[in-house]
Design an enzyme around this catalytic site. Structure first.
Site, PDB file in Angstrom:
ATOM      1  N   ARG A 131       9.084   1.864  -5.174  1.00 14.06           N
ATOM      2  CA  ARG A 131       9.356   3.218  -5.660  1.00 14.06           C
ATOM      3  C   ARG A 131       9.045   4.189  -4.531  1.00 14.06           C
ATOM      4  O   ARG A 131       7.963   4.167  -3.953  1.00 14.06           O
ATOM      5  CB  ARG A 131       8.544   3.545  -6.919  1.00 14.06           C
TER       6      ARG A 131
ATOM      7  N   TYR B 172      -2.380   6.271  -0.524  1.00 12.90           N
ATOM      8  CA  TYR B 172      -2.519   4.812  -0.543  1.00 12.90           C
ATOM      9  C   TYR B 172      -1.335   4.075   0.076  1.00 12.90           C
ATOM     10  O   TYR B 172      -1.316   2.848   0.106  1.00 12.90           O
ATOM     11  CB  TYR B 172      -2.747   4.312  -1.980  1.00 12.90           C
TER      12      TYR B 172
ATOM     13  N   HIS C  84       3.769   7.625  -8.632  1.00 13.34           N
ATOM     14  CA  HIS C  84       3.761   6.834  -9.868  1.00 13.34           C
ATOM     15  C   HIS C  84       4.332   7.656 -11.017  1.00 13.34           C
ATOM     16  O   HIS C  84       5.211   7.204 -11.743  1.00 13.34           O
ATOM     17  CB  HIS C  84       2.338   6.395 -10.187  1.00 13.34           C
TER      18      HIS C  84
END
Length: 370
Positions: A269, A283, A273
């Site tokens: 993706r 991250y 999120h």
């Protein structure tokens, strides 16, 4: 130094042998070249163009949904860019009578299955009308509880089998969802009853910020199918032809009475999120993003179709303009939908309202009339 004790059975070797069998299934490489001619699905030129159109439309829908969310015109939204092949190509292998049981990132599949776009926007806003599917549209509302849709799918699939329907139930979760108890319970129940279900794990590398290698020691998620006694396959989730072929095969076997399958789609993706504050730069590295962008499903499929003289910039722009117009009309329809009231929720909760709510209902009704 003590010598290693000999054992009559090498469990580690057995595990390694199992893991080695789960090689990634691929048809198109990153350059859009066919590398597995024998696995090419039987799709006409028109079907190939339609699949590309849906993927392009979905990318535009994602871009506009992010923009609408930032404007405060949408509520909860989970970006989908990068997962179009995994989502749209798997759905393209289905039939109208099949059931789609989505997770919260899988709104595109239920739109293509027949849910009006305006209702998808209402779902994002938390409006109850966004959770009511039109007659004949076999979808459930997107599941917010991680992995719970796997158990729902096992039940729906068993119901289809008991009714003698030639249809399947398909569901989706992420790599993080495969760590939930519902994941195993769902695939195990469906396997035990030989139910016509397709379980998809979209391994997009991160469950929010938790990397895939922290989810499980397993080399693949697909191999977890072995524990439930059902077929499992690892697929290049950025390759629409591979995803379609794997899903079509799983569906054909399911309606033939051969039971469920687990499909792991290896994908990525590009966005956060969800739009609720996640920052993927904390991250994920730029190098990682760049590496996966080279595998982009739209770019890969576009090259393949252009080589066959089935796609060009004019066709793509037509799809883009159509998407923008339909999205604009759908958000207006959502804007024009009367806001839900407390009494609306009380009315649809029960067929016959309990006595203890009657008094509260009258109180709210009076408040809302002012």
């Amino acid at each position: 130094m003590a010598s290693k004790k000999k054992t009559p059975f090498d469990a580690v070797k057995v595990l390694e042998q199992i893991e080695e069998k789960f090689e990634m299934f691929q048809i198109l490489n990153e350059e859009g070249k066919v590398v597995n001619e024998d696995a090419m699905p039987d799709l006409s030129d028109e079907q190939l163009q339609e699949l590309m159109s849906r993927m392009v439309y979905t990318r535009i829908l994602d871009q506009r949904s992010i923009s609408l969310n930032r404007q405060g015109r949408l509520g909860f939204y989970a970006p989908t860019a990068g997962q179009e092949a995994s989502q749209i190509a798997s759905h393209y292998a289905l039939e109208k009578e099949d059931w789609v049981v989505p997770g919260y990132r899988d709104v595109p599949q239920i739109i293509w299955h027949g849910l009006p776009l305006a209702q998808a926007f209402l779902f994002s806003r938390g409006h109850f009308k966004g959770n009511k599917s039109p007659e004949g549209v076999n979808v459930l509302p997107p599941q917010i509880i991680i992995g719970a849709q796997y158990v729902q799918t096992a039940g729906i699939a068993l119901g289809l089998k008991k009714r003698g329907k030639e249809a399947v139930a398909i569901t989706y979760t992420g790599d993080g969802g495969s760590s939930q108890g519902d994941f195993y319970e769902g695939i195990n129940f469906a396997g035990s009853y030989n139910a016509p279900a397709i379980f998809v794990v979209q391994n997009n590398q991160f469950a929010i910020s938790t990397p895939r290698d922290k989810q499980t020691k397993g080399k693949t998620i697909a191999q977890k199918a072995v524990s439930a006694g059902i077929p499992g396959i690892l697929v290049d989730g950025m390759d629409p032809l591979a995803v379609y072929a794997a899903t079509k095969d799983a569906r054909d076997r399911a309606v033939a009475g051969e039971g469920p399958s687990l499909i792991e789609t290896l994908c990525y993706r590009y966005g956060p999120h969800t739009m609720a504050g996640d920052d993927p730069t904390r991250y994920r590295t730029d190098d990682m993003d760049t590496e996966w962008e080279k595998k982009d499903p739209l770019v890969r499929f576009r090259k393949f179709l252009e080589e066959k003289d089935l796609w060009n910039e004019e066709k793509e722009n037509e799809v883009i303009e159509k998407a923008k117009e339909e999205i604009k009309a759908a958000i207006k329809e959502a804007d024009d939908t009367p806001k839900q009231k407390v009494t609306d929720l009380m009315e649809i909760m029960y067929e016959e309202m309990p006595y203890n709510l009657n008094e509260q209902y009258e109180i709210y009704k009076e408040k809302e009339s002012k």
